[in-house]
Design an enzyme around this catalytic site. Structure first.
Site, short mmCIF file in Angstrom:
data_model
loop_
_atom_site.label_atom_id
_atom_site.label_comp_id
_atom_site.label_asym_id
_atom_site.label_seq_id
_atom_site.Cartn_x
_atom_site.Cartn_y
_atom_site.Cartn_z
N ASP A 53 -7.90 -5.46 -0.34
CA ASP A 53 -8.36 -6.34 -1.42
C ASP A 53 -8.00 -7.80 -1.20
OD1 ASP A 53 -9.46 -4.31 -3.03
OD2 ASP A 53 -7.47 -3.71 -3.66
N HIS B 5 0.85 -1.19 0.00
CA HIS B 5 0.00 0.00 0.00
C HIS B 5 0.88 1.24 0.00
CE1 HIS B 5 -3.10 2.88 1.13
NE2 HIS B 5 -3.94 2.01 0.61
#
Ligand code: ACO
Length: 370
Positions: free
Chosen positions: A305, A248
């Site tokens: 996700d 991320h």
């Protein structure tokens, strides 16, 4: 967000509390209007959403032009941008606060109807019209999983799971799609066009499209490597592939949303009585990566996700719909950020670039060029 500490709050409220104790429509209200609604404010808000769930019948005809198998995200982008044609009063985003609010309510109300239609049309099934007796999330599930041939019975386990997932996706600072919505809206483009652009940005596999990629990666491991995660981890370290659902830009410790989703995933599959070998593969993959120096040194952790797709699959959504579900969740965040920008009358967005090419050259005619 505090990426180092793994903190995410919406307007001061911890994401853990909101995911556990509130509904998606409460969070929508919070993001749009700044505070959690009272019971009567929520009733008015939900009532106004209910009044705008139908879409123009000509929108249903738009589906006729999509070839079979076209990706749901391409369809969603087109349908949302096309709302500007059906509601010309939305074209001027500076008309009045009341007009803007109506444009917003229409969008929030119609998005589940359109998302459900995409799934139904993809299967070749007749679309179901919204039912005012259902709340926002149940209505979406009814239109998606209901059938004209039989009575629909909402399943509270599925409704709760859906609320939680949508809340976890609702807003996330200046990620790629939200920045896109803001920059498009900063030119005073209408809301529907701005959100259409945000959907395009979300579609990419490095952003929201990663949820589809994760599931396909897990299926690949199941079907080609006998469920052994070692090969995929080695390929990721050799830069031959990405480990989708890992990494991320801001979270460098852990993604608080991933923690909640992992726990929810276990619970939901158990409650639904679903045994999915992909969950075991995902856990092994996570374990292998979290103990590998490559991932430790680069601070790569599971993101939102990584586990969401396994839940969507257990709920019955086809894989290409996963990113549409992300868009449905992110919608109130995009809209609130667009609204805030308009209310502050911000200047047009204009990123600068660092140009590294030639500064000035004499022009050479085409015949003299070598
Ligand atoms: N798998 C393998 N290696 C990775 C991964 C990954 N998923 N993510 C980053 N790396 C490596 C990079 O190759 C780089 O290695 P290097 O230092 O040897 O060059 C290092 O980790 C740092 O990577 P960056 O690209 O600088 O990380 P950045 O913060 O820019 O990227 C991103 C973040 C785009 C999310 C990236 O981690 C990625 O592509 N992940 C996979 C796709 C994904 O899951 N996207 C969803 C993100 S969450 C969301 O949008 C909702």
């Amino acid at each position: 967000m505090d990426g180092e500490k793994g903190i995410l709050r919406y307007r001061g409220y911890n994401i853990e509390d909101l995911a556990e104790k509130s509904s998606f429509t409460e969070v929508m209200y919070l993001l749009l209007y700044g505070s959690l609604p009272t019971a009567s404010q929520l009733a008015v808000f939900e009532g106004s959403l209910t009044q705008h769930t139908l879409v123009h019948e000509n929108i249903v005809k738009v589906f006729e032009v999509f070839p079979a198998g076209s990706h749901p995200m391409g369809q969603l982008m087109t349908l949302i941008a096309s709302l500007s044609s059906f509601y010309p009063d939305s074209l001027n985003p500076n008309k009045s606060p009341e007009a803007t609010n109506l444009t917003i309510i229409r969008l929030l109300a119609k998005m589940p109807t359109l998302a459900a239609m995409i799934q139904k049309k993809g299967k070749g099934h007749p679309v179901l019209y919204p039912q005012n007796k259902y709340d926002y999330v149940t209505n979406f599930l009814y239109m998606t999983f209901g059938n004209v041939t039989e009575e629909f019975t909402p399943d509270p386990v599925i409704t709760d799971a859906m609320n939680k997932l949508l809340i976890l996706h609702a807003d996330h600072e200046q990620n790629c799609s939200t920045s896109t919505v803001r920059i498009v809206g900063s030119s005073h483009a209408n809301l529907y066009a701005s959100i259409g652009a945000g959907i395009a940005a979300l579609w990419g596999p490095r952003h929201g499209g990663a949820n589809q990629e994760v599931l396909e990666m897990l299926e690949y491991i199941r079907d080609n490597d006998n469920g052994n995660v070692k090969k995929v981890v080695a390929e990721a370290k050799d830069k031959k592939r990405l480990l989708f659902g890992f990494g991320h830009r801001v979270y460098k410790n852990f993604d608080p949303r991933a923690k909640i989703i992992k726990k929810a995933c276990d619970n939901i599959l158990k409650k639904l009585g679903v045994h999915d070998p992909l969950l075991e593969i995902a856990k092994e993959l996570e374990e292998a990566a979290l103990n590998d120096p490559y991932f430790i040194e680069r601070k790569l952790y599971p993101n939102v996700d990584f586990y969401s797709g396994i839940i969507y699959k257990a709920l019955g959504f086809p894989t290409p719909m996963f990113t549409v579900l992300f868009a449905l969740g992110r919608l109130p965040g995009w809209v609130s950020q667009w609204k805030e920008m308009r209310e502050r009358n911000e200047d047009i967005g204009r990123p600068r670039q660092i140009y590294t090419g030639e500064i000035q050259r004499p022009f050479v005619g085409i015949k003299e060029r070598k």
